[in-house]
Scaffold this motif. Structure first.
Motif, PDB file in Angstrom:
ATOM      1  N   ASN A 178      -8.402 -13.086 -12.566  1.00 45.43           N
ATOM      2  CA  ASN A 178      -7.967 -12.799 -11.116  1.00 45.43           C
ATOM      3  C   ASN A 178      -7.722 -14.146 -10.466  1.00 45.43           C
ATOM      4  OD1 ASN A 178      -7.248 -12.059  -8.818  1.00 45.43           O
ATOM      5  ND2 ASN A 178      -9.048 -10.992  -8.224  1.00 45.43           N
ATOM      6  N   PRO A 179      -6.729 -15.031 -11.237  1.00 43.09           N
ATOM      7  CA  PRO A 179      -6.501 -16.223 -10.929  1.00 43.09           C
ATOM      8  C   PRO A 179      -6.361 -16.554  -9.520  1.00 43.09           C
ATOM      9  CG  PRO A 179      -4.790 -15.362 -12.448  1.00 43.09           C
ATOM     10  CD  PRO A 179      -5.327 -14.276 -11.865  1.00 43.09           C
ATOM     11  N   PRO A 180      -7.166 -17.244  -8.797  1.00 43.80           N
ATOM     12  CA  PRO A 180      -6.913 -17.570  -7.312  1.00 43.80           C
ATOM     13  C   PRO A 180      -5.728 -18.607  -7.078  1.00 43.80           C
ATOM     14  CG  PRO A 180      -9.194 -18.518  -8.131  1.00 43.80           C
ATOM     15  CD  PRO A 180      -8.433 -17.809  -9.219  1.00 43.80           C
ATOM     16  N   CYS A 181      -5.467 -19.506  -8.362  1.00 37.21           N
ATOM     17  CA  CYS A 181      -4.058 -20.463  -8.278  1.00 37.21           C
ATOM     18  C   CYS A 181      -3.053 -19.602  -8.240  1.00 37.21           C
ATOM     19  CB  CYS A 181      -4.063 -21.429  -9.409  1.00 37.21           C
ATOM     20  SG  CYS A 181      -3.871 -20.346 -10.937  1.00 37.21           S
ATOM     21  N   VAL A 182      -3.048 -18.403  -8.779  1.00 38.84           N
ATOM     22  CA  VAL A 182      -1.643 -17.466  -8.875  1.00 38.84           C
ATOM     23  C   VAL A 182      -1.510 -17.009  -7.369  1.00 38.84           C
ATOM     24  CG1 VAL A 182      -0.580 -15.322  -9.658  1.00 38.84           C
ATOM     25  CG2 VAL A 182      -1.703 -17.015 -11.418  1.00 38.84           C
ATOM     26  N   ARG A 183      -2.640 -16.504  -6.858  1.00 41.61           N
ATOM     27  CA  ARG A 183      -2.626 -15.965  -5.617  1.00 41.61           C
ATOM     28  C   ARG A 183      -2.165 -16.905  -4.530  1.00 41.61           C
ATOM     29  NH1 ARG A 183      -8.141 -13.762  -4.506  1.00 41.61           N
ATOM     30  NH2 ARG A 183      -8.777 -14.628  -6.727  1.00 41.61           N
ATOM     31  N   ALA A 184      -2.442 -18.193  -4.707  1.00 37.91           N
ATOM     32  CA  ALA A 184      -2.331 -19.366  -3.780  1.00 37.91           C
ATOM     33  C   ALA A 184      -0.985 -19.839  -3.888  1.00 37.91           C
ATOM     34  CB  ALA A 184      -3.451 -20.601  -3.905  1.00 37.91           C
ATOM     35  N   CYS A 185      -0.143 -19.534  -4.870  1.00 39.19           N
ATOM     36  CA  CYS A 185       1.099 -20.142  -5.256  1.00 39.19           C
ATOM     37  C   CYS A 185       2.206 -19.446  -4.479  1.00 39.19           C
ATOM     38  CB  CYS A 185       1.427 -20.087  -6.680  1.00 39.19           C
ATOM     39  SG  CYS A 185       3.134 -20.833  -7.025  1.00 39.19           S
ATOM     40  N   PRO A 186       2.711 -20.420  -3.508  1.00 37.92           N
ATOM     41  CA  PRO A 186       3.861 -19.663  -2.577  1.00 37.92           C
ATOM     42  C   PRO A 186       5.123 -19.425  -3.067  1.00 37.92           C
ATOM     43  CG  PRO A 186       3.590 -21.873  -2.000  1.00 37.92           C
ATOM     44  CD  PRO A 186       2.722 -21.717  -3.126  1.00 37.92           C
ATOM     45  N   SER A 187       5.525 -20.151  -4.407  1.00 43.87           N
ATOM     46  CA  SER A 187       6.945 -20.117  -4.719  1.00 43.87           C
ATOM     47  C   SER A 187       6.929 -19.408  -6.050  1.00 43.87           C
ATOM     48  CB  SER A 187       7.357 -21.601  -5.173  1.00 43.87           C
ATOM     49  OG  SER A 187       6.354 -22.196  -6.225  1.00 43.87           O
ATOM     50  N   GLY A 188       5.910 -18.644  -6.569  1.00 43.54           N
ATOM     51  CA  GLY A 188       5.852 -17.734  -7.778  1.00 43.54           C
ATOM     52  C   GLY A 188       5.916 -18.503  -8.929  1.00 43.54           C
ATOM     53  N   ALA A 189       5.712 -19.996  -8.953  1.00 42.15           N
ATOM     54  CA  ALA A 189       5.686 -21.000 -10.080  1.00 42.15           C
ATOM     55  C   ALA A 189       4.549 -20.220 -11.066  1.00 42.15           C
ATOM     56  CB  ALA A 189       5.796 -22.342  -9.609  1.00 42.15           C
TER      57      ALA A 189
END
Lengths: 669, 252
Positions: free
Chosen positions: B81-92
Motif C-alpha cells: 500500500n505505497p504511500p508514494c503512490v497515494r502522494a503522487c498528484p500526477s499519476g506518475a
C-alpha cells in the motif's frame, strides 16, 4: 551492438584476488561480476572490483606523460620528449656515479608476473638499488616459515567446516569479504566466533567473544593462553610427542606467563584470557586466523611465532575446519619472464623498505641521485613521510609511473601514465586461495598510455640494450613462466582459475612439516641464527609500548588500519566509492576525548616527535581506552596524513614495518 | 498491519495477483554495509551522481552500550500500500498488477511529494532532469532470469530478491482466525529462536564485553506491507538509542 564477456582477475594487494567476468559493449566496460569458476571468491566481487567501471575511464586518469616545470607545475610532454630526457639523465648518472645511484622501487599496487620484466632493463644497465623487506606482512611470513616450514593453509572453503573461529588482529568483514561470507556460513552452522582486536569492527560486531588487548602485547597473550592450555591439560600430548621439536624450552617459556602477569601486560581480565584459551582448545574443529595487524610492531615475529604455535599445541593442524591461517602462497609457482639478460656482474644494493626516507637522504657510495617508482605511492604510504619528502627534494630525477596524479606523482619530475589491469595480459597469484589466474586483456590502452612492458622496451632501445625479452608473443611469454609440467595450463586458465600446487585442500594433513627437523619447531635455532632472537618465542615489550618511557609524553597508541573502500591509497578518488565511504576520522575513546576537551566533530591534531596530522574527532566507545585509530590510505588531499606520525622501525624478522607501534598525543587543532 | 485498503488500485492488485508482491530481503547478520549494492545499482542503471536508488544506513554507529553497529541496505520496498503512490498528484507513480511500484517520468511533475511520503526515502530526485527516479527492480534483468543488480553483487549474499512475499495477506483468502493462528505460530517460533540464541551466548555470559548486551541478535528483516518494521532487535535498539544518536525513524 558488439558485446562480449572476458574472464580476468583483480590484481590488487588484497586477500580475495577475485576472479572477474567483465562485460564490454562497444569497447566500453559496462559491467563487472564475480567469476563463478573461482570457488573461493565465487560469484561476486567487492565494492572496489565494481568500481573499475568508473576507474578505467575516469576523467582524471593520466593519458600523457607529465614533466615538472621550474615553478613546480606539471605540464604535458610527448613520450619521446619524456623518455629521451629520462634516458639522458639515467645515462649521465650511471657514468658519473654508477648504477647504484638509481633506486628502482616497485610497490604492490598491482600484482602480476610481468613485473619481473623490469630486470630486462636494469640488468644491462648494470644493476640498481632496491628496497628489501616489505611494509605489510613479512614478520608473520617468516614466523610461519620458521614454525611450520612454509606459508600455506587449508583451502578457504574449509572455513565452513569450522566450529570455533578465532580471528586475531584480523577484520575480514572489511578486508577479506569472501572469507567473511564463509565465516558467516560457519556461524549459521553453529560455529562460535572469537576476535582479538583492540578496536571494535564489523567483524567484532558479529563475534561471540571479543578481547581487546593493548596493541603489541599479542605475544604475551598467546603465551598466557598456552600456559592455561597446558596447565589444564588441554594440549595434544600425542601430537607434541610425534610432531614437535623443542617443546621443553617452550614450556619453560610459557611458565613465565601465569594469568596474573598476562593480564597485567595485556590489560585483559584474567577470566577473559582463561575463557578464550579453554574455548579455543576445546573447539573442534577450531581455526585460528591471524591478520597482519598484530605483526606491525618491533617484536612482531616473536609474537607471531607464539600465536602460530597455538594450533600445534592443541593438535589442530591437518584438519578441515581447523589449522593456522596467515598466508597461502601455494599459487606462487611462476618462473621469471623468459629471455631476461643475465644479471651476472651487475651491482646490487638494498635497504629495509620502511627506511625509504632515511635511505633516500643518507645512503653513501654512491648517494641516490634518481628514483623510479611504479605501482607505489610512498608519499602516502611510507612511515615517517616527512623524511621521504626530504629525500625526494635531494634527487635529480624522480620518475613515477601511475594511472592518477597521486601524492607521489605530484612530487615527480616525470610522471608516465600507466595502463589499467584490463589493458595487458598477465598471470596473477594470490595469498589466500590457492588459485593462479590469467588476467586476460580486455581493452586496448587509451591513446597516450603505454604498458610498463612498452616503457621498459623503449628505455632498452634508447640505451642500445637487447629487447628480445619484450619482443616475444605476450601469451607465449606467460606460458614460459608456468611451472614445469603445466605448460599447457594457459588454455585451462582462460576457462577457470587453477590450483597448480598439487598440495591438496588440507594443509599438513600428513603432519610432514617443511622445517629442517620435519617437525613443528617450538624452539627454532634458525630464528636465533637468522634474526638474533631467542630460539623460543619469548615476549618483549614493544619499545613504544604502554610501559615505555615514551608513554609518559605520548599516552595514546595510534593504530592506522585498513577498510573496505580502499586498497591503501587507491580507489579513494572515485565518486562511486566516495558515495558509500565512511568519513576518515580520528576514533577516540570517550574518556580520552573528554580529558582532552575534544568533542564529536572537532578537528584534532595527532602529534609526536616525528610529525603531526589532523583529523575530525569521532567519539568511539568501542575502542580500547588509550588506543586511537585513523584509517590509513591517504588518497585525496582532504584525507588525514597519518604517516607523518608513524615510525620507521623494522620488525625483528622479515624486515617489516612497525606502523602500529606509534605513541602519540592528541589535542584540539 | 493495514486492513483491506479502500484504494481501488491496491484492491485490484489483490484480486489480480493473489501471489503477494515482489521485494528485497536483507539478512542483517550478513550485511556488513560494504556498499557494493549501491554501486552495482548505479552502474547497472547508469545513475548520475546525486541520484541513488539504494542507500546503506548505519544503526547504532557509535556502538552505544557496547552494542553492535547494524547496516541497513535500503531501496524501494514496492510496498503493498505505497504511500508514494497515494502522494503522487500526477499519476506518475503506479502500483502495477505485478506488484512493481513504477514511475512514469513523462508524467512526473517533479513536486517531490513521493520523496516526502516514502518512509524509506526511496524515490531519488534527478536535479538535472527535474524528475524523480526510483528502483524498478531491474525488471530488464528479471526478464533475463537474473536477479536485480544489487542482489547479484552482494558479496555476503545478505541481500536477496523475493519474487513474491506477503501473498497470504495480499490474496485476502484467509479469515481472521487463520491469520491469528499464523501470528501465534510465528511468535512461538520467534521465541524459540531467541531462546536458542540466548543459549548460544551462554558460555560467555557474565564476562564484560562478551556477546551482545542488548540481547538482540541481528535477525531477518523485511519491511511489512505498509512499511512497519517488525523486529525485536530494532525496537530494542531504538529504546537503547532513546532520543540520542542517529537511527532510522520507525516509519510505523
Amino acid at each position: 551492438m558488439n558485446r562480449r564477456i572476458v574472464r580476468t582477475v583483480c590484481p590488487r594487494n588484497c586477500y580475495c584476488t577475485c576472479g572477474m567476468l567483465v562485460t564490454v559493449e562497444d569497447g566500453r566496460i559496462v559491467r563487472i561480476e564475480g567469476d563463478p569458476e573461482n570457488p573461493a571468491t565465487a560469484g561476486e566481487v567487492c565494492l572496489k572490483g565494481l568500481s573499475y567501471v568508473e576507474r578505467v575511464s575516469h576523467p582524471d586518469r593520466l593519458t600523457s606523460p607529465l614533466r615538472r616545470k621550474k615553478n613546480g607545475e606539471l605540464e604535458s610532454v610527448s613520450w619521446d620528449e619524456a623518455l629521451d630526457r629520462i634516458v639522458a639523465a639515467l645515462w649521465a648518472i650511471r657514468k658519473e656515479s654508477g648504477p647504484l645511484a638509481v633506486l628502482h622501487y616497485e610497490g604492490s599496487g598491482s600484482h602480476g608476473a610481468l613485473s619481473g620484466l623490469a630486470e630486462a632493463f636494469w640488468n644491462p644497465y648494470g644493476g640498481v638499488t632496491r628496497p628489501h623487506g616489505d611494509l605489510c606482512w613479512p614478520a608473520g611470513l617468516e614466523a610461519t616459515r620458521l614454525t611450520y616450514g612454509a606459508n600455506w593453509h587449508n583451502h578457504p572453503i574449509l572455513t565452513r567446516d569450522s566450529r570455533f573461529i578465532l580471528l586475531w588482529g584480523h577484520n575480514p568483514a572489511e578486508t577479506n569479504i569472501h572469507q567473511w561470507r564463509l565465516i558467516l556460513e560457519a556461524q549459521e552452522e553453529g560455529a562460535t566466533l572469537a576476535v582479538v582486536d583492540p578496536r571494535s569492527t564489523d567483524s567484532t560486531d558479529a563475534a561471540d567473544v571479543h578481547l581487546q588487548p593493548r596493541p603489541g602485547t599479542d605475544g604475551a597473550l598467546a603465551l598466557g593462553m598456552a600456559q592455561v592450555i597446558v596447565a589444564e591439560g588441554l594440549h595434544d600430548a600425542d601430537f607434541l610427542r610425534d610432531h614437535a621439536l623443542g617443546v621443553e624450552p617452550y614450556l619453560e617459556c610459557i611458565s613465565a606467563f601465569p594469568l596474573e602477569r598476562t593480564s597485567s601486560i595485556t590489560g585483559l581480565e584474567a577470566e577473559e584470557i582463561r575463557t578464550l584459551a579453554r574455548a579455543y582448545a576445546r573447539g573442534n574443529p577450531a581455526l585460528l586466523v591471524a591478520g597482519f595487524g598484530l605483526q606491525r610492531h618491533r617484536h612482531a615475529g616473536q609474537a607471531m611465532r607464539a600465536v602460530a604455535l597455538l594450533p600445534a599445541l592443541t593438535g589442530k593442524l591437518g584438519i578441515p575446519g581447523g589449522g593456522w591461517q596467515y598466508a597461502n602462497l601455494s599459487s606462487h609457482c611462476l618462473g621469471p619472464p623468459p629471455l631476461l639478460p643475465s644479471s651476472e656482474g651487475t651491482q646490487t644494493r638494498s635497504f629495509p623498505t620502511s627506511r625509504l626516507g632515511r635511505s633516500l637522504q643518507h645512503l653513501r657510495d654512491p648517494p641516490l641521485r634518481a628514483a623510479w617508482f611504479e605501482k607505489a605511492n610512498p608519499v602516502s604510504q611510507h612511515p615517517r613521510t616527512k623524511e621521504v619528502i626530504r629525500g625526494f627534494a635531494g634527487l635529480e630525477l624522480v620518475v613515477v609511473v601511475d594511472q592518477f596524479l597521486t601524492d607521489t606523482a605530484r612530487l615527480a619530475h616525470y610522471v608516465l601514465p600507466a595502463k589499467s589491469l584490463f589493458e595487458e595480459e598477465d598471470l596473477v597469484t594470490a595469498y589466500w586461495h590457492p588459485y593462479l589466474q590469467l588476467r586476460q586483456k580486455v581493452l586496448d590502452a587509451p591513446v597516450g598510455v603505454n604498458t610498463e612492458t612498452q616503457i621498459w622496451r623503449e628505455l632498452c632501445l634508447r640505451f642500445g640494450f637487447t629487447t628480445e625479452a619484450f619482443d616475444m608473443d605476450p601469451m607465449e611469454r606467460l606460458r614460459a613462466m608456468l611451472p614445469e609440467g603445466h605448460e599447457d595450463a594457459l588454455e585451462g586458465l582462460r576457462e577457470r582459475p587453477m590450483d597448480l600446487s598439487n598440495r591438496g585442500e588440507v594443509a599438513w594433513e600428513d603432519h610432514e612439516f617443511e622445517t629442517p627437523s620435519g617437525r613443528v619447531e617450538f624452539t627454532s635455532e634458525a630464528a636465533t641464527q637468522l634474526w638474533g632472537v631467542d630460539s623460543v618465542p619469548s615476549y618483549e615489550a614493544p619499545p613504544e609500548g604502554y610501559e615505555s618511557e615514551l608513554a609518559n609524553r605520548y599516552p595514546l597508541q595510534l593504530l592506522t588500519c585498513k577498510t573496505r573502500e580502499r586498497i591503501h591509497s587507491q580507489f579513494g578518488n572515485l565518486d562511486g566509492i566516495r558515495e558509500v565511504e565512511r568519513p576518515r576520522v580520528l576514533d577516540i575513546h570517550p574518556e580520552d576525548a573528554t580529558s582532552r576537551g575534544l568533542e564529536e566533530g572537532d578537528v584534532a591534531r595527532i602529534w609526536n616527535g616525528r610529525g603531526s596530522a589532523e583529523a575530525p574527532v569521532h567519539i568511539n566507545p568501542g575502542l580500547r581506552k588509550g588506543v586511537i585509530h585513523v584509517l590509513e590510505g591517504r588518497c585525496v588531499p582532504d584525507d588525514p596524513w597519518v604517516n607523518l606520525v608513524t615510525g620507521d622501525g623494522i620488525t625483528d624478522m622479515g624486515y617489516g614495518a612497525t606502523f602500529y607501534e606509534c605513541r602519540v598525543e592528541v589535542e584540539p587543532a | 498491519m493495514t486492513g483491506p485498503s479502500p484504494d481501488p488500485m491496491v484492491a485490484g492488485d489483490r484480486q489480480n495477483t493473489g501471489r503477494g508482491r515482489p521485494g528485497f530481503k536483507l539478512d542483517l547478520a550478513r550485511c556488513v554495509g560494504c556498499g557494493a549494492c549501491v554501486l552495482a545499482c548505479r552502474i547497472e542503471n547508469q545513475l548520475p551522481m546525486g541520484v541513488s536508488w539504494r542507500r546503506v544506513l548505519q544503526v547504532n554507529q557509535p556502538r552505544i552500550g557496547g552494542g553492535p553497529t547494524y547496516h541497513l541496505s535500503v531501496a524501494c520496498h514496492h510496498c503493498e500500500n505505497p504511500p508514494c503512490v497515494r502522494a503522487c498528484p500526477s499519476g506518475a507513480l503506479k502500483k502495477g498488477p505485478d506488484g512493481l511500484v513504477s514511475l512514469d517520468s513523462g508524467r512526473c511533475i517533479g513536486c517531490r511529494y513521493c520523496e516526502m511520503a516514502c518512509p524509506f526515502g526511496a524515490p531519488s530526485f534527478d536535479v538535472d532532469a527535474g524528475v524523480m527516479t526510483k528502483c524498478h527492480l531491474c525488471h530488464h534483468r528479471l526478464a533475463e532470469g537474473s536477479s536485480p543488480a544489487c542482489v547479484a553483487a552482494c558479496p555476503t549474499e545478505a541481500l536477496g530478491y523475493m519474487p513474491s512475499h506477503g501473498g497470504e495477506r495480499a490474496a485476502g483468502s484467509k479469515d481472521e482466525e487463520e491469520r491469528a493462528e499464523e501470528r501465534q505460530a510465528e511468535e512461538r517460533q520467534a521465541e524459540e529462536r531467541q531462546a536458542e540464541e540466548r543459549k548460544a551466548f551462554a558460555p560467555a555470559a557474565g564476562i564484560p564485553g562478551f556477546g551482545d548486551p542488548t540481547g538482540a541478535r541481528p535477525g531477518y528483516w523485511v519491511a511489512d506491507p505498509g512499511g512497519t518494521i517488525r523486529s525485536e532487535w530494532f525496537l530494542q535498539l531504538k529504546a537503547l538509542l532513546g532520543t540520542e544518536g542517529e537511527g532510522p525513524h520507525d516509519p510505523a
